[in-house]
Enzyme design. Structure first.
Site, PDB file in Angstrom:
ATOM      1  CG  ASP A  79      17.143 -13.391   1.779  1.00  0.00           C
ATOM      2  OD1 ASP A  79      17.229 -13.908   0.813  1.00  0.00           O
ATOM      3  OD2 ASP A  79      17.367 -13.175   3.219  1.00  0.00           O
TER       4      ASP A  79
ATOM      5  CE  LYS B 133      24.160 -16.747   3.809  1.00  0.00           C
ATOM      6  NZ  LYS B 133      25.266 -18.041   3.034  1.00  0.00           N
TER       7      LYS B 133
ATOM      8  CE1 TYR C 241      20.382 -19.519  -1.256  1.00  0.00           C
ATOM      9  CE2 TYR C 241      18.903 -20.480  -3.900  1.00  0.00           C
ATOM     10  CZ  TYR C 241      20.032 -20.405  -2.929  1.00  0.00           C
ATOM     11  OH  TYR C 241      20.168 -22.018  -1.989  1.00  0.00           O
TER      12      TYR C 241
HETATM   13  P1  KE4 Z   1      19.982 -21.378   3.791  1.00  0.00           P
HETATM   14  O1  KE4 Z   1      19.333 -21.954   3.357  1.00  0.00           O
HETATM   15  O2  KE4 Z   1      21.316 -22.177   2.766  1.00  0.00           O
HETATM   16  O3  KE4 Z   1      20.988 -21.424   5.269  1.00  0.00           O
HETATM   17  O4  KE4 Z   1      19.912 -19.600   3.345  1.00  0.00           O
HETATM   18  C1  KE4 Z   1      19.601 -19.235   2.529  1.00  0.00           C
HETATM   19  C2  KE4 Z   1      19.558 -18.347   1.618  1.00  0.00           C
HETATM   20  C3  KE4 Z   1      18.843 -17.030   1.556  1.00  0.00           C
HETATM   21  N1  KE4 Z   1      19.522 -15.577   1.582  1.00  0.00           N
HETATM   22  C4  KE4 Z   1      20.490 -15.015   1.432  1.00  0.00           C
HETATM   23  C5  KE4 Z   1      20.604 -13.970   0.596  1.00  0.00           C
HETATM   24  C6  KE4 Z   1      21.322 -15.940   0.962  1.00  0.00           C
HETATM   25  O5  KE4 Z   1      23.157 -16.003   0.490  1.00  0.00           O
HETATM   26  C7  KE4 Z   1      21.382 -17.535   1.177  1.00  0.00           C
HETATM   27  C8  KE4 Z   1      22.095 -18.914   1.047  1.00  0.00           C
HETATM   28  N2  KE4 Z   1      23.136 -18.182   0.494  1.00  0.00           N
HETATM   29  C9  KE4 Z   1      24.445 -19.688  -0.226  1.00  0.00           C
HETATM   30  C10 KE4 Z   1      25.671 -18.768  -0.374  1.00  0.00           C
HETATM   31  N3  KE4 Z   1      25.682 -17.737  -1.487  1.00  0.00           N
HETATM   32  C11 KE4 Z   1      24.215 -20.311   0.800  1.00  0.00           C
HETATM   33  C12 KE4 Z   1      25.891 -21.532   0.154  1.00  0.00           C
HETATM   34  C13 KE4 Z   1      25.109 -22.603  -0.345  1.00  0.00           C
HETATM   35  O6  KE4 Z   1      24.117 -22.728  -0.498  1.00  0.00           O
HETATM   36  O7  KE4 Z   1      25.935 -23.433   0.284  1.00  0.00           O
END
Ligand code: KE4
Length: 428
Positions: A238, A266, A143
């Site tokens: 990533d 994060k 993701y």
């Molecule tokens: P954000 O746009 O949610 O800040 O980051 C996206 C993202 C990109 N790359 C990785 C490896 C990530 O894990 C994420 C976001 N992680 C999820 C939890 N596994 C966010 C939680 C959510 O969607 O509320």
């Protein structure tokens, strides 16, 4: 008793889609009412009904030193007095970029953005602009945020909600996103053979965290690096989740692998909205206003958000022993859970690297999305709620990683292991 959360969830659904501002929070795959949190401190969440939980989400990663880490709270409070945003360059943005560069070897230039999605989306656009190619390769179950290009066989909430095809993502966009199983280098080679000179980038989580925790197989990342060199493909790691978590230099330093572009989120925001992407000057200099690959943001480099991330990153850089403590605590938890599950449990496997860990109720090794999805989600659901009722808050999806904070004490870990023992006994 979660009376207030039930009441708030009913009310939230009148004004917010699904009552949440991000789908994974909705408890869709585990059922029940999402818990509304009032405050948090250190390793603990406190909900609106006054219940305390040991937190293994930690805001999906940022709270590596625990909630309301005092230096961060103090820095935010002080910075806010000087206004919350200017929309001009600031010295703090230089200091943040220099701090990131001091911790990560292969970043000459870095651009701040407001989320992990923005960081990954921008990195992909840059790779396409730099190479003049359109296609990308991502991995099933990984993701990279909710940008259209990534919503093809994506992990995290997309997998949790079992959304096969995301409406609104055009075939034009999805046709440019090729996917391969994680840890399957032959599948990557086949895609490259079939799409010769058309692939701009390979983007991957160096340790997958959005289908549970799945470490790379030995040599897998190195093979991707070699292929990218040979095919002149931009290699994007990533590190939104792994960055500054798996080591001060993230997964790159820990796994001794170098990307062409790396993305962050994060932890670099310490819970405030911050993302970043960076890499070698040769590539990054194509980003506007230096180059023509346009990327922008009203609140990019926001002073209040950056001071939070800067303060946390500095603490991590100055106290590398934190990573040893995190490793020891995660290992202690792993061993404790393993002992309980082996004694009482059903088929299971535990994946762990550094302070990322996940339990999969499956008798098979979990090395990619297919094997992660084959685990028994019914058992996970029961385990999740049995732990929640015992004051342990796990990520509400089998397609997520548990995040360990250094605020956890051995007593918290023992409570968690004991809760797991009671939960498993109750379930079996
Ligand atoms: P954000 O746009 O949610 O800040 O980051 C996206 C993202 C990109 N790359 C990785 C490896 C990530 O894990 C994420 C976001 N992680 C999820 C939890 N596994 C966010 C939680 C959510 O969607 O509320």
């Amino acid at each position: 008793m979660i009376t207030k959360s039930i009441e708030l969830f009913n009310r939230a659904q009148q004004s917010i889609p699904g009552g949440v501002n991000s789908p994974v929070r909705a408890f869709k795959s585990v059922g029940g009412t999402p818990i509304f949190i009032k405050r948090a401190k250190g390793a603990y969440l406190f909900d609106e009904d006054g219940n305390r939980y040991i937190d293994y989400i930690n805001s999906w990663g940022p709270m590596i030193l625990g909630h309301a880490y005092q230096p961060v709270v103090d820095a935010i409070r002080e910075k806010a007095y000087d206004s919350t945003s200017f929309g001009t360059p600031t010295e703090l943005e230089i200091e943040m970029a220099e701090l990131i560069k001091s911790m990560v070897a292969n970043v000459d230039l870095v651009r701040m953005v407001n989320s992990g999605t923005e960081a990954c989306m921008s990195a992909i656009r840059l790779a396409r602009g730099y190479t003049g190619r359109n296609k990308i390769i991502k991995f099933e179950g990984c993701y990279h945020g909710h940008a259209d290009s990534f919503l093809v066989k994506a992990g995290s909430g997309v997998a949790t909600l079992e959304i096969q095809q995301v409406p609104g993502v055009t075939t034009g966009v999805s046709n440019d996103t090729l996917t391969a199983p994680y840890n399957n280098i032959e599948a990557v080679k086949k895609l490259i053979h079939e799409n010769k000179t058309q692939i701009a980038a390979i983007i991957i989580e160096p340790v997958a965290g959005n289908m549970g925790c799945i470490p790379p197989a030995p040599g897998f990342l190195e093979s991707l690096r070699t292929i990218c060199n040979e095919e002149k493909i931009i290699f994007i790691l990533d590190e939104v989740m792994t960055g500054f978590r798996l080591s001060p230099g993230g997964a790159q330093a820990r796994l001794n692998i170098e990307a062409d572009l790396v993305t962050y989120g994060k932890i670099i925001g310490a819970g405030m909205p911050v993302g970043a992407f960076g890499g070698k000057k040769e590539i990054m200099q194509h980003i506007a206003p230096l180059g023509n690959v346009y990327q922008a943001g009203t609140l990019s480099g926001n002073p209040v958000a950056l001071i939070a991330g800067f303060t946390l990153l500095q603490a991590l850089k100055e106290n590398p022993a934190i990573y040893t403590e995190l490793e020891e605590k995660t290992s202690y938890l792993h061993n404790g859970l393993n002992a309980v599950l082996k004694e009482y449990g059903t088929d299971y496997t535990i994946n762990r690297i550094g302070s990322m860990v996940s339990i999969h109720f499956s008798r098979h090794a979990v090395t990619d999305f297919t094997s992660a999805a084959a685990a028994n989600n019914e058992i996970f659901k029961k385990f999740f709620h049995a732990m929640l009722q015992r004051g342990v808050y796990l990520p509400p999806s089998a397609f997520e990683t548990w995040f360990i904070s250094n605020a956890l004490t051995i007593d918290d870990l023992n409570q968690t292991i004991s809760a797991a023992e009671d939960a498993i006994k109750e379930m079996m």
